[in-house]
Design a protein around this motif. Structure first.
Motif, mmCIF file in Angstrom:
data_model
loop_
_atom_site.group_PDB
_atom_site.id
_atom_site.type_symbol
_atom_site.label_atom_id
_atom_site.label_comp_id
_atom_site.label_asym_id
_atom_site.label_seq_id
_atom_site.Cartn_x
_atom_site.Cartn_y
_atom_site.Cartn_z
ATOM 1 N N GLY A 256 3.252 13.378 -0.027
ATOM 2 C CA GLY A 256 2.518 13.911 1.106
ATOM 3 C C GLY A 256 1.229 13.146 1.389
ATOM 4 N N LEU A 257 1.215 11.875 1.062
ATOM 5 C CA LEU A 257 -0.001 11.069 1.197
ATOM 6 C C LEU A 257 0.111 9.997 2.282
ATOM 7 C CD1 LEU A 257 -0.761 10.513 -2.615
ATOM 8 C CD2 LEU A 257 -1.814 12.184 -1.056
ATOM 9 N N SER A 258 1.067 10.132 3.163
ATOM 10 C CA SER A 258 1.297 9.088 4.169
ATOM 11 C C SER A 258 0.065 8.833 5.038
ATOM 12 C CB SER A 258 2.490 9.460 5.052
ATOM 13 O OG SER A 258 3.680 9.513 4.288
ATOM 14 N N ASP A 259 -0.566 9.908 5.495
ATOM 15 C CA ASP A 259 -1.730 9.749 6.370
ATOM 16 C C ASP A 259 -2.909 9.130 5.626
ATOM 17 O OD1 ASP A 259 -0.338 10.804 8.475
ATOM 18 O OD2 ASP A 259 -1.097 12.838 8.216
ATOM 19 N N LEU A 260 -3.158 9.592 4.412
ATOM 20 C CA LEU A 260 -4.250 9.040 3.620
ATOM 21 C C LEU A 260 -3.984 7.580 3.256
ATOM 22 C CD1 LEU A 260 -5.089 11.997 1.177
ATOM 23 C CD2 LEU A 260 -6.429 11.177 3.122
ATOM 24 N N ALA A 261 -2.728 7.282 2.947
ATOM 25 C CA ALA A 261 -2.368 5.905 2.606
ATOM 26 C C ALA A 261 -2.564 4.977 3.794
ATOM 27 C CB ALA A 261 -0.921 5.850 2.129
#
Length: 213
Positions: free
Chosen positions: A31-36
């Motif tokens: 669930g880290l796509s946006d942060l990545a």
């Protein structure tokens, strides 16, 4: 020239595809796509010193880290299909080191092209499309067929390659318009810059491969 079909001599292509897919899958699963995307995407405004860099990847690496990040599975899948199909054929001709040089150079030129269009942009540029565009550009030069009736064969090859470039940009634009999340951009200038890089590097990398042989 007919594209080679050997996978044994396409190890660099396969490795790039595997790492790219794994990076996306890991970010999506956690669930880290946006942060990545924010951490590793290329942001043109950072070149001019805008924004705090403390929590972001080093600026000089972001053209590469951006290639590991995608806005969704359709974006990833399109890039991987083109990478595997064209990369296999291109690597068979120019070799693994040549393919790596082409991919990395394409990534950096793509970022530079996007910066040149809008140096103050704060929209994050992600995706391997610029680097893959370089491979597609080389593929078009090595394996393109002269379908345009022009007496000069070199000019005919370039015209046909430009038709491929136009189709690729339009396809990416459709994918970007349909699947891109707000605040994460798929840059058209990057695709064009990457494609022209591939066109220009096709002959030098071919000569490099066979001069070393």
């Amino acid at each position: 020239m007919r594209p080679p079909e050997s996978w044994r001599r396409a190890r660099v292509t396969i490795a790039i595809a595997a790492v790219t897919a794994a990076a996306w899958a890991m970010a999506a699963a956690l669930g880290l796509s946006d942060l990545a995307a924010i951490w590793g995407g290329f942001i043109p405004a950072r070149v001019g010193g805008a924004g705090g860099d403390e929590a972001l990847a080093p600026l000089f690496l972001t053209p590469l880290t951006a290639t590991l990040l995608h806005s969704g599975f359709p974006h990833l899948a399109l890039n991987l299909v083109i990478l595997l199909f064209c990369g296999r054929a291109v690597e068979n001709i120019i070799g693994g080191p040549g393919l790596a040089i082409l991919y990395v150079t394409g990534a950096y030129v793509a970022a530079a092209a996007q910066y040149g269009v809008d140096p103050s942009a704060v929209i994050v540029m992600i995706g391997a499309s610029g680097a893959v565009s370089a491979i597609l550009g080389t593929y078009a030069m090595l394996f393109g067929r002269n379908r345009v009736k022009i007496a000069n064969p070199t000019l005919a090859l370039w015209v046909n390659a430009l038709w491929v470039a136009a189709a690729w940009v339009i396809l990416q634009a459709v994918v970007g318009f349909t699947f891109t999340k707000a605040g994460v951009g798929i840059a058209i200038a990057a695709h064009i810059g990457g494609f022209f890089t591939g066109m220009l590097l096709a002959k030098p990398l071919l000569l490099l491969r066979y001069r070393r042989a």
